[in-house]
Design an enzyme around this catalytic site. Structure first.
Site, PDB file in Angstrom:
ATOM      1  N   THR B 178       0.880  -1.155   0.000  1.00 39.26           N
ATOM      2  CA  THR B 178       0.000   0.000   0.000  1.00 39.26           C
ATOM      3  C   THR B 178       0.919   1.206   0.000  1.00 39.26           C
ATOM      4  O   THR B 178       2.044   1.101   0.462  1.00 39.26           O
ATOM      5  CB  THR B 178      -0.844   0.043   1.296  1.00 39.26           C
ATOM      6  OG1 THR B 178      -1.429  -1.227   1.503  1.00 39.26           O
ATOM      7  CG2 THR B 178      -1.921   1.088   1.251  1.00 39.26           C
ATOM      8  N   ARG B 206     -12.181  -8.339  -4.162  1.00 38.80           N
ATOM      9  CA  ARG B 206     -11.857  -8.077  -2.757  1.00 38.80           C
ATOM     10  C   ARG B 206     -11.401  -6.622  -2.582  1.00 38.80           C
ATOM     11  O   ARG B 206     -10.589  -6.110  -3.342  1.00 38.80           O
ATOM     12  CB  ARG B 206     -10.741  -9.031  -2.298  1.00 38.80           C
ATOM     13  CG  ARG B 206     -10.283  -8.815  -0.862  1.00 38.80           C
ATOM     14  CD  ARG B 206      -9.009  -7.977  -0.808  1.00 38.80           C
ATOM     15  NE  ARG B 206      -8.498  -7.842   0.547  1.00 38.80           N
ATOM     16  CZ  ARG B 206      -7.468  -7.066   0.872  1.00 38.80           C
ATOM     17  NH1 ARG B 206      -6.823  -6.386  -0.052  1.00 38.80           N
ATOM     18  NH2 ARG B 206      -7.076  -6.977   2.115  1.00 38.80           N
ATOM     19  N   VAL B 207     -11.941  -5.965  -1.578  1.00 38.38           N
ATOM     20  CA  VAL B 207     -11.571  -4.592  -1.244  1.00 38.38           C
ATOM     21  C   VAL B 207     -11.010  -4.594   0.177  1.00 38.38           C
ATOM     22  O   VAL B 207     -11.601  -5.200   1.076  1.00 38.38           O
ATOM     23  CB  VAL B 207     -12.796  -3.650  -1.332  1.00 38.38           C
ATOM     24  CG1 VAL B 207     -12.426  -2.238  -0.906  1.00 38.38           C
ATOM     25  CG2 VAL B 207     -13.376  -3.648  -2.745  1.00 38.38           C
ATOM     26  N   GLY B 208      -9.873  -3.961   0.363  1.00 38.57           N
ATOM     27  CA  GLY B 208      -9.273  -3.877   1.691  1.00 38.57           C
ATOM     28  C   GLY B 208      -9.620  -2.569   2.377  1.00 38.57           C
ATOM     29  O   GLY B 208     -10.650  -1.951   2.070  1.00 38.57           O
ATOM     30  N   THR B 229      -1.423   0.801   6.428  1.00 35.98           N
ATOM     31  CA  THR B 229      -0.994  -0.297   5.567  1.00 35.98           C
ATOM     32  C   THR B 229      -0.913  -1.560   6.412  1.00 35.98           C
ATOM     33  O   THR B 229      -0.246  -1.580   7.435  1.00 35.98           O
ATOM     34  CB  THR B 229       0.377  -0.009   4.911  1.00 35.98           C
ATOM     35  OG1 THR B 229       0.811  -1.215   4.263  1.00 35.98           O
ATOM     36  CG2 THR B 229       1.422   0.419   5.922  1.00 35.98           C
ATOM     37  N   GLY B 232      -5.723  -5.713   5.566  1.00 37.46           N
ATOM     38  CA  GLY B 232      -6.879  -4.840   5.390  1.00 37.46           C
ATOM     39  C   GLY B 232      -8.145  -5.277   6.105  1.00 37.46           C
ATOM     40  O   GLY B 232      -8.865  -4.449   6.664  1.00 37.46           O
TER      41      GLY B 232
END
Lengths: 311, 311
Positions: B178, B206-208, B229, B232
């Protein structure tokens, strides 16, 4: 002595005035809210989990054409139904969420599957739908989501840059179509869930607060369970659901005090119209909203059922 | 007397050991971090806004093949680059975010456009890319995002169920790819931004935490600016960025105390590996991480530059 159980649900907030609802429609809303809160309460009463209870209540609301979620989800700018949902439990702080999914009969069931059957919390759009397919989550054709009054609302604003935060034809009227539930089970565990079809005529894959853990949904056994409904952008920027939890945990406010600060002060100052449902581990229920009305219902620790629409 | 200015950036945290980096690669990272922090600092020094500064630093990191964001974004399970980003400013709490976008050269620029040029906060997937097109945000072909070592990493896990939280070939190794920046400008305004390519071989959209306001990114002039970072999913469930803000606002902790509680206690207890960069309006900088290393750099209120990689 058994521990207290309690549940509360909402079917959206906004400009909901008695003058706008026919007695027939009011009766229909009341019945639907009663059914949805009972679906969850029944599970709690039988010793089921708060997670199963909030899911059952939200599924009931998603299956009703009256509310902007599941079957009753509004039309987006290209005539499709793009839905968001999330669910969270307060013991281990596990959560699941999906945004911008189409043709999923019950988005909250998909959010639950993300929580239980994946290592992830948040899935979006086509990827989330692939996951649904792989997990044999029930789908439904576009026809299933066709509701005449939603279509009429869309037709009235389509081909304009207007979008509606909910299900009224007049862009000046504001309703925030979302459904949600919070519950406390006999083990003392809290859970919360939220589901929405978003805004009529929405473009660009807009996502509101409903699938955002901390904004639209939050649950933590040390504080409370929250499900929000309102102008999603402002609820995201204010991290509304977790804010209430923090005011309790770090500032020592009661559930009611924390709700009052957030809904009647902080949100009002930024014109953040809407409301929320809140529950703590003692079974205290708060249903605050700063709009004209909020579709809501609850069963408290004494088993007393409440259904409300207007202020 | 002019007000203090300061900036901090990160390029990801995780299992980053001196033994794993050749001197040449270490020098390359150091140079890239130096360039990125200078890009933002230069803007602050010239009286520019913290928003422009964090954007410039994140763009610099996104344009560098070394970091998992923009050009260096990892490959997903079908060999594409799916990116998330968000940005927030601390004066009016305005924010913009995008998830799961492809072929956008600088996702942070798109997040900024969502904030500045729409009524929304969060756009996802194809819809977000349509918005980018309508706003003539710079795109880039798949080729632009091809980086040999990312491709090799993907090849090593593709056709398996493994996914990597970052950019090392060994699934046992953890790096959280990140990038992010936090800044304080001469008007006393804070801002934060975060951008990522997510996990190698990721599936299902997938979303963190990176695009989630309150989880991966948060800024508020009354407290702090944060960019995270790490793993997630755990950062979402803990609403990490806003948690630090609430510990300061509601419990009266200093920036350092709040960071210590969250990074070294709360996150460690749930094996939430990672770190964050934090800045308050006095210009205090904290760069805590509970992993082996974190690519990081800062320029403090005295103009002193710091670059770090290992513990």
């Amino acid at each position: 002595m058994t521990k207290p159980i309690a549940i509360a649900i909402h079917g959206g907030a906004g400009t909901i005035l008695k003058s706008m609802l026919t007695p027939e429609l009011e009766a229909e809303y009341t019945l639907a809210l009663n059914e949805a809160v009972s679906a969850g309460y029944k599970i709690l009463k039988q010793g089921g989990t708060s997670l199963d209870a909030v899911q059952a209540s939200v599924v009931s609301l998603e299956n009703c054409y009256l509310f902007n979620a599941g079957k009753g989800a509004v039309f987006n700018s290209i005539g499709k139904h793009e839905m968001d949902a999330s669910i969270m439990e307060g013991q281990f702080l596990k959560a699941g969420a999906v945004s911008s999914v189409q043709n999923i009969k019950n988005p909250v069931v998909l959010a639950r599957a993300v929580m239980d059957q994946s290592e992830h919390v948040f899935l979006t759009a086509n990827g989330a739908m692939e996951f649904a397919k792989a997990r044999t989550i029930e789908t439904a054709p576009d026809d299933y989501f066709f509701v005449q009054h939603r279509y009429d609302q869309w037709q009235s604003v389509k081909d304009t840059d207007h979008y509606n935060l909910d299900h009224v034809a007049e862009p000046t009227d504001k309703k925030f179509g979302t459904v949600g539930a919070v519950a406390l089970d006999s083990l003392g565990n809290l859970a919360a869930a939220t589901s929405t079809g978003g805004m009529t005529n929405k473009k660009y894959g807009r996502v509101g607060d409903s699938p955002i853990i901390g904004a639209g949904t939050y649950a933590n056994n040390s504080t409370c369970a929250i499900s929000c409904t309102g102008h999603g952008e402002l609820f995201i920027r204010r991290v509304v659901a977790y804010d209430i939890s923090c005011l309790m945990e770090y500032k020592g406010l009661s559930l009611k005090q924390a709700c009052d600060v957030v809904v009647y002060d902080k949100l009002v100052k930024i014109e953040g119209e809407g409301g929320l449902i809140a529950l703590d581990t003692a079974g205290n229920i708060e249903l605050p909203f700063n709009s004209e009305g909020m579709y809501r219902a609850s069963v408290n620790t004494q088993g007393k059922v409440f259904v409300g629409i207007y202020k």
